[in-house]
Scaffold this motif. Structure first.
Motif, PDB file in Angstrom:
ATOM      1  N   GLU A   1      27.575   0.053 -21.126  1.00  0.00           N
ATOM      2  CA  GLU A   1      28.496   0.439 -20.055  1.00  0.00           C
ATOM      3  C   GLU A   1      29.374  -0.739 -19.652  1.00  0.00           C
ATOM      4  O   GLU A   1      30.568  -0.569 -19.360  1.00  0.00           O
ATOM      5  CB  GLU A   1      27.720   0.965 -18.847  1.00  0.00           C
TER       6      GLU A   1
ATOM      7  N   SER B   1      33.422  -0.589 -20.129  1.00  0.00           N
ATOM      8  CA  SER B   1      34.316  -0.810 -18.987  1.00  0.00           C
ATOM      9  C   SER B   1      35.319  -1.914 -19.288  1.00  0.00           C
ATOM     10  O   SER B   1      36.520  -1.785 -19.012  1.00  0.00           O
ATOM     11  CB  SER B   1      33.507  -1.169 -17.741  1.00  0.00           C
TER      12      SER B   1
ATOM     13  N   HIS C   1      37.873  -0.745 -21.767  1.00  0.00           N
ATOM     14  CA  HIS C   1      38.824   0.190 -21.159  1.00  0.00           C
ATOM     15  C   HIS C   1      40.050  -0.542 -20.624  1.00  0.00           C
ATOM     16  O   HIS C   1      41.174  -0.016 -20.668  1.00  0.00           O
ATOM     17  CB  HIS C   1      38.132   0.957 -20.029  1.00  0.00           C
TER      18      HIS C   1
END
Length: 255
Positions: free
Chosen positions: A98, A102, A105
């Protein structure tokens, strides 16, 4: 980027966007929350990893940013000692993934995990393979401090059985965070193979790997003799690892 910080948590979103545009490498320090014998803190592995990230980032200003730490690692083998907190490998992998997703992204593409805890190694290796499959646009690297420290620690006078909170880790903490080491409590743990039961002796072999709880390996959670460790030895280890990482990141950025 305004100011001189290289820690993402201290930057604004504007600064973060500038970091992405520069192509900064993101370092994620990973550690553990586990017993380190009678003399050292639960967060020993995280403290060493965060210190290493700071040293590398300070040496490479404007080229590296330090992301959020992974403070709790995979430590079921230490649950026999009070205070240890652990994640299952799948949970640790999910949390680390995660983090990476992130960061990706927003546009960061090169991510390095520095782990002070060897118990995270297998899961980080699995994460690297997952990312190759799912996110081939991400360049993900990881390293254990102990692996890079091996050339120096091999020259140290260490016990026949050594490792967790032994000579090497203690030396590093005496250099990095001496105020957290209770030197009056430093004591040898298991130092010889003949102190171990037959199954534990097998578990101390490099390969094949056999998992064993640390309360089955050592009464006080220590492998080795930390009373022989010195801050000067710790400085040599830290300097060697810092140099190796800086050289790696410089080559990576130019690749």
């Amino acid at each position: 980027m305004t100011g001189t910080s290289y820690r993402l948590g201290e930057l604004t979103t504007h600064d973060a966007a500038e970091s992405v545009a520069r192509g900064d490498i993101v370092i994620l320090p990973a550690g553990a929350f586990e017993q380190h014998g009678p003399a050292m803190p639960m967060a020993t592995d995280l403290i060493r990893a965060e210190d290493m990230a700071d040293r590398v980032a300070a040496t490479l200003p404007g080229r590296v940013v330090i992301g959020p730490s992974l403070p709790v690692g995979v430590s079921p083998h230490h649950l026999g000692f009070a205070g240890t907190v652990t994640l299952r490998p799948a949970t640790f992998l999910t949390v680390a993934r995660e983090y990476v997703d992130s960061l990706a992204h927003h546009g960061w593409r090169r991510i390095l995990v520095i782990t002070g805890h060897a118990g995270n190694n297998a899961t980080l290796g699995a994460l690297a393979q997952d990312l190759l499959h799912d996110r081939p646009d991400i360049e993900f690297a990881w390293t254990a401090i102990a692996s890079l420290a091996a050339p120096v620690t091999a020259q140290m006078d260490r016990a026949e059985v050594t490792g967790h909170c032994g000579e090497s880790e203690t030396a590093q903490m005496l250099h990095v965070a001496p105020h957290l080491v209770h030197t009056d409590r430093l004591a040898p743990g298991t130092t010889a193979l003949d102190q171990l039961d037959p199954l534990s002796r097998i578990a101390r072999r490099t390969a094949p790997a056999l998992a064993r709880r640390y309360d089955q390996l050592s009464a006080n959670g220590v492998l080795g003799d930390p009373t022989t460790a010195t801050a000067d030895q710790g400085r040599a280890i830290v300097d060697a690892v810092t140099t190796a990482l800086v050289e790696y990141l410089q080559e990576w950025r130019s690749a």
